[in-house]
Design a protein around this motif. Structure first.
Motif, short mmCIF file in Angstrom:
data_model
loop_
_atom_site.label_atom_id
_atom_site.label_comp_id
_atom_site.label_asym_id
_atom_site.label_seq_id
_atom_site.Cartn_x
_atom_site.Cartn_y
_atom_site.Cartn_z
N ARG A 211 0.83 -1.21 0.00
CA ARG A 211 0.00 0.00 0.00
C ARG A 211 0.86 1.26 0.00
N LYS A 212 1.94 1.24 0.77
CA LYS A 212 2.81 2.41 0.85
C LYS A 212 3.47 2.69 -0.49
N LEU A 213 4.05 1.67 -1.11
CA LEU A 213 4.80 1.88 -2.35
C LEU A 213 3.88 2.21 -3.52
N THR A 214 2.75 1.54 -3.62
CA THR A 214 1.83 1.84 -4.72
C THR A 214 1.16 3.20 -4.52
N GLY A 215 1.05 3.64 -3.27
CA GLY A 215 0.47 4.96 -3.01
C GLY A 215 1.44 6.09 -3.29
N GLU A 216 2.74 5.82 -3.17
CA GLU A 216 3.76 6.86 -3.34
C GLU A 216 4.25 6.97 -4.78
N PHE A 217 4.22 5.86 -5.52
CA PHE A 217 4.84 5.84 -6.84
C PHE A 217 3.85 5.36 -7.89
N GLU A 218 3.96 5.92 -9.09
CA GLU A 218 3.10 5.50 -10.19
C GLU A 218 3.53 4.16 -10.76
N GLU A 219 4.84 3.94 -10.81
CA GLU A 219 5.32 2.67 -11.36
C GLU A 219 5.07 1.54 -10.37
N THR A 220 4.85 0.36 -10.91
CA THR A 220 4.60 -0.81 -10.07
C THR A 220 5.87 -1.22 -9.34
N PRO A 221 5.83 -1.29 -8.02
CA PRO A 221 7.06 -1.67 -7.28
C PRO A 221 7.45 -3.11 -7.55
N ARG A 222 8.76 -3.34 -7.53
CA ARG A 222 9.26 -4.71 -7.68
C ARG A 222 9.40 -5.32 -6.29
N ILE A 223 8.37 -6.05 -5.87
CA ILE A 223 8.38 -6.68 -4.56
C ILE A 223 8.50 -8.19 -4.73
N PHE A 224 9.46 -8.77 -4.04
CA PHE A 224 9.64 -10.22 -4.06
C PHE A 224 9.12 -10.79 -2.74
N PRO A 225 7.86 -11.24 -2.70
CA PRO A 225 7.35 -11.85 -1.46
C PRO A 225 7.90 -13.26 -1.30
N ALA A 226 8.28 -13.61 -0.09
CA ALA A 226 8.84 -14.94 0.18
C ALA A 226 8.07 -15.59 1.32
N ASN A 227 7.68 -16.84 1.13
CA ASN A 227 6.98 -17.58 2.17
C ASN A 227 7.90 -18.03 3.29
N SER A 228 9.20 -18.00 3.03
CA SER A 228 10.19 -18.46 4.01
C SER A 228 11.09 -17.31 4.42
N LEU A 229 11.24 -17.13 5.72
CA LEU A 229 12.15 -16.11 6.23
C LEU A 229 13.60 -16.47 5.87
N ALA A 230 13.92 -17.74 5.90
CA ALA A 230 15.27 -18.17 5.52
C ALA A 230 15.57 -17.82 4.07
N ALA A 231 14.56 -17.98 3.19
CA ALA A 231 14.73 -17.62 1.78
C ALA A 231 14.96 -16.12 1.62
N SER A 232 14.23 -15.32 2.39
CA SER A 232 14.41 -13.86 2.33
C SER A 232 15.83 -13.48 2.72
N ILE A 233 16.34 -14.11 3.78
CA ILE A 233 17.70 -13.81 4.24
C ILE A 233 18.72 -14.20 3.18
N THR A 234 18.53 -15.38 2.58
CA THR A 234 19.48 -15.85 1.56
C THR A 234 19.49 -14.91 0.36
N MET A 235 18.31 -14.50 -0.10
CA MET A 235 18.25 -13.57 -1.24
C MET A 235 18.94 -12.25 -0.90
N THR A 236 18.77 -11.78 0.31
CA THR A 236 19.38 -10.52 0.72
C THR A 236 20.90 -10.66 0.80
N LEU A 237 21.38 -11.75 1.37
CA LEU A 237 22.82 -11.99 1.45
C LEU A 237 23.46 -12.04 0.06
N ASN A 238 22.71 -12.54 -0.92
CA ASN A 238 23.22 -12.67 -2.29
C ASN A 238 23.07 -11.39 -3.10
N GLY A 239 22.58 -10.32 -2.47
CA GLY A 239 22.51 -9.04 -3.16
C GLY A 239 21.38 -8.91 -4.14
N ILE A 240 20.35 -9.74 -4.02
CA ILE A 240 19.24 -9.68 -4.97
C ILE A 240 18.39 -8.43 -4.75
#
Length: 319
Positions: A211-240
């Motif tokens: 809601r925050k990003l779509t309300g602030e910006f016209e372009e569609t935000p690139r959000i990567f939702p992850a069902n696993s917290l471990a997956a989120s951490i791994t993606m972040t560590l890899n610079g994604i």
């Protein structure tokens, strides 16, 4: 002599809770005819019809509604007496099972401390653990397939008791390899240059972020939702991308320099958790375990609060 027994009252409460003889039988690990016999015996003893039988469900009659509150009180007293008797008996071989559901954030923080405390305080209680998303845990709790759930709460149902846990502050974190502006505090527009890694779509943090990003910006935000917290951490560590994660979960990565905090003008609200359990039918083990979870969670929060300045401040100052 009292013309009915505790087992009949327990069966009555379960049928009333589930609206089903079959589901009550499953919970009691008995047969549907046995449940029907107990209810028939209770109705005969009281001289009143307690349930209206329908095609697939049952519902309480007016007499059944009047019996419900005193039956709940009697069963609570009986269960507390049983717990007291078990604790007084050093040779008791009775083992209870606590069906525990937890969100993954809890697994990465104070769950090990809680399981240790649970074993020390309730040595005769075995624990079956389910780790899942809050929406699933809530449904399992409401369906009485879980005794206790630690989830993003509270669960706003009259039959559910909620004990508040300390909140988890969310911080923006990324790999040090990501090229971000070197000023102390970046803008949301700066973050939008990279994919945003978030909790799953069905969660409160994702909804707030979207809601925050779509309300602030016209372009569609690139959000990567992850069902696993471990997956989120791994993606972040890899610079994604840049992730919004509980600071307590990533403290070790911050301390080692594998991740750094990104100071931003806006961040999602803290995660609010509750230890939630059903009060109908009464479950003293779940109630006491929920209170113990609160004690353990507060102790963990106090301990990590002392570590937070040593972890986060150097990372901010280094930018």
């Amino acid at each position: 002599m009292i013309p009915f027994n505790i087992k009949q009252l327990e069966t009555f409460l379960l049928v009333a809770t589930f609206g089903s003889f079959r589901r009550a039988a499953e919970r009691l690990n008995t047969t549907q005819p046995a449940v029907s016999t107990r209810i028939a015996g209770l109705e005969e003893a009281l001289g009143a019809k307690l349930f209206e039988r329908q095609s697939s469900t049952v519902r309480l009659t007016a007499e059944g509604q009047r019996l419900l509150p005193p039956a709940q009180r009697v069963l609570r007293v009986a269960e507390r007496l049983q717990l007291m008797a078990s604790s007084l008996s050093e040779t008791s071989e009775t083992t209870r099972v606590l069906r525990l559901g937890v969100a993954e954030t809890i697994v990465h923080t104070w769950l090990p401390d809680f399981l240790t405390a649970l074993k020390a305080n309730f040595p005769l209680v075995d624990t079956d653990i389910v780790v899942d998303a809050t929406t699933t845990l809530r449904n399992e709790l409401m369906s009485h397939r879980l005794d206790l759930a630690v989830l993003m709460g509270p669960v706003l149902e009259y039959s559910i008791e909620n004990i508040e846990m300390p909140s988890f502050p969310l911080v923006w974190v990324c790999s040090p390899l990501l090229e971000l502006p070197h000023r102390r505090k970046v803008t949301l527009n700066d973050l939008m240059q990279f994919p945003i890694i978030s909790y799953a779509r069905t969660t409160r943090p994702y909804s707030e972020l979207y809601r925050k990003l779509t309300g602030e910006f016209e372009e569609t935000p690139r959000i990567f939702p992850a069902n696993s917290l471990a997956a989120s951490i791994t993606m972040t560590l890899n610079g994604i991308g840049i992730a919004s994660l509980p600071e307590g979960v990533v403290q070790d990565y911050l301390a080692s320099g594998k991740l750094r905090i990104v100071e931003c003008e806006w961040h999602p609200s803290d995660l609010q958790f509750t230890a939630s359990y059903s009060s109908e039918p009464s479950n003293p083990i779940a109630e006491r375990a929920a209170k113990l979870a609160g004690c353990v969670a507060h102790a963990y929060a106090a301990r990590t609060d002392k570590l937070r300045p040593a972890v986060s401040q150097p990372k901010v100052a280094g930018r």
